[in-house]
Motif scaffolding. Structure first.
Motif, mmCIF file in Angstrom:
data_model
loop_
_atom_site.group_PDB
_atom_site.id
_atom_site.type_symbol
_atom_site.label_atom_id
_atom_site.label_comp_id
_atom_site.label_asym_id
_atom_site.label_seq_id
_atom_site.Cartn_x
_atom_site.Cartn_y
_atom_site.Cartn_z
ATOM 1 N N UNK A 125 -56.249 -38.011 47.635
ATOM 2 C CA UNK A 125 -57.216 -37.205 47.265
ATOM 3 C C UNK A 125 -58.038 -37.327 46.033
ATOM 4 N N UNK A 126 -57.085 -37.849 45.008
ATOM 5 C CA UNK A 126 -57.684 -38.372 43.875
ATOM 6 C C UNK A 126 -58.617 -39.548 43.809
ATOM 7 N N UNK A 127 -58.333 -40.589 44.615
ATOM 8 C CA UNK A 127 -59.200 -41.675 44.638
ATOM 9 C C UNK A 127 -60.525 -41.297 45.582
ATOM 10 N N UNK A 128 -60.518 -40.230 46.428
ATOM 11 C CA UNK A 128 -61.534 -39.765 47.281
ATOM 12 C C UNK A 128 -62.521 -39.186 46.399
ATOM 13 N N UNK A 129 -61.945 -38.332 45.426
ATOM 14 C CA UNK A 129 -62.924 -37.956 44.543
ATOM 15 C C UNK A 129 -63.250 -38.497 43.036
#
Length: 399
Positions: A125-129
């Motif tokens: 999730x952190x990499x996607x955002x």
């Protein structure tokens, strides 16, 4: 880049999940679980744990119990930085999440399994955002110097006491020296480690003096401005030094439903502008979006003078109250006769009143809405755009 494209391709009912807020919430949950599992591990015995316990040394389990709680508190700080969309917070969270997962595994506890799973889920999730966290962390020279002084004093006390370990009771390792420096400079002083010679006493006194000074300076320089900035944002207060930096800016007087699209367009275009509103809740919401705002009556002279209307490029007035808008226009015109003032009238009959108050351009929302509806029904609103696009494409096609 790839993560951002994946987010853009998500359906509308899923896209909201992979957002900045989701990353912040997951980071906070990991922080709370890390602290909770660390406390549980400290309180329990190795025999009380699951089948993984025999494969992990008890000393390692105890160590990760203490460090897990510490990592959890660090995660709270990184989550707060994520909430401010700081790039430094994103990097700190990316580095801390694998650490919390490893600590959860080494705790060898069934209670730490949710920590491992949640840490693993938070990373994608952190990499996607990633692109959402684009704000840089700016530190003043004073803050950098204060942080360096704090680190320098701790290094001075640690290496100095270790070098003089023969003259201290209880210092055998570098960790003992750091422990002594930390509790001495923070004025805790448990007394389990103490100087045994006059040289060691003098050195301890220097650590106390330098430690207290460095802690005081660091708290004042690092924490003080953050608290002051948060209070200023909440109250919508801008300091005189911040207002003095305004030049060739746009003044937006008042705030309401009509003002929101104006603020969004100015913000997206990167224009320098300042909103003056008497609504503290609106001021707080705008400040959270890093939009300059001054909480004051936009029809009073003093706030407009503080907002540097003498150097403003233009004035925009568009709220739901034509009477208040007229007062704001009148005040702005008296203070700055040559500035261009544009406003909107919710009632058609008020257009001339706003013009007499001093507005250069008055847009009647009812007339504008009717005009656009007619053009849309006749299909005339598209023809100029289409023709212009075709004209722009002709040279490229000819080539």
């Amino acid at each position: 880049m790839v993560g951002a494209r994946i987010v853009d391709r998500l359906p509308d009912n899923w896209r909201w999940i992979v957002t900045t807020r989701a990353s912040v919430v997951l980071a906070l949950l990991v922080a709370l679980l890390s602290v909770a599992t660390g406390i549980v591990r400290i309180d329990q015995q190795a025999a009380d744990f699951g089948p993984l316990a025999p494969h992990v040394p008890v000393a390692v389990q105890d160590a990760v119990g203490f460090t897990g709680a510490l990592t959890g508190f660090l995660m709270v700080g990184s989550a707060l930085a994520l909430r401010r969309r700081l790039r430094a917070g994103w990097w700190a969270t990316v580095l801390l999440l694998p650490l919390t997962a490893i600590q959860g595994l080494l705790q060898a506890s069934p209670y730490s399994l949710p920590l491992v799973v949640l840490s693993a889920c938070a990373l994608p999730t952190l990499f996607l955002t990633r692109r959402q966290f684009d704000r840089s962390l700016s530190l003043t020279t004073t803050q950098i110097a204060a942080g360096a002084a704090l680190v320098g004093v701790q290094a001075y006390g640690t290496f100095g006491s270790y070098a003089l370990r023969e003259q201290f009771d209880g210092i055998d390792h570098l960790l003992d020296a750091f422990y002594f420096t930390l509790i001495t400079s923070s004025t805790v002083g448990y007394g389990d480690i103490g100087p045994a010679t006059e040289v060691a006493i003098l050195f301890t006194m220097s650590v106390v003096v330098l430690g207290v000074a460095s802690f005081g300076i660091a708290i004042g320089a690092l924490v003080g401005p953050a608290i002051q900035a948060r209070i200023s944002k909440t109250l919508g207060i801008m300091t005189d030094s911040e207002l003095d930096l305004l030049d060739d800016h746009i003044l937006v007087l008042g705030y309401g439903d009509l003002t929101e699209p104006i603020v969004d367009e100015l913000h997206e275009a990167g224009r320098q502008f300042l909103v003056v509103t008497r609504d503290p809740e609106a001021a707080s919401a705008l400040a959270d979006r890093d939009i300059r705002v001054l909480t004051a009556n936009p029809s009073d002279e003093d706030p407009l003078q503080r907002a540097r209307i003498e150097s403003a490029r233009a004035v925009l007035v568009a709220t739901d109250d034509d009477a208040q808008d007229a007062l704001a226009v009148l005040t702005a015109r008296e203070l700055r006769p040559d500035v261009r003032i544009a406003t909107a009238a919710t009632d058609r009959e008020n257009s001339r009143k706003l013009e007499r108050a001093g507005a250069d351009d008055v847009i009647s929302l009812s007339e504008l809405g009717g005009h656009l509806l007619v053009r849309s029904a006749l299909g005339e609103d598209e023809s100029p755009v289409v023709s212009r696009l075709l004209e722009d494409e002709q040279p490229s096609n000819a080539n």
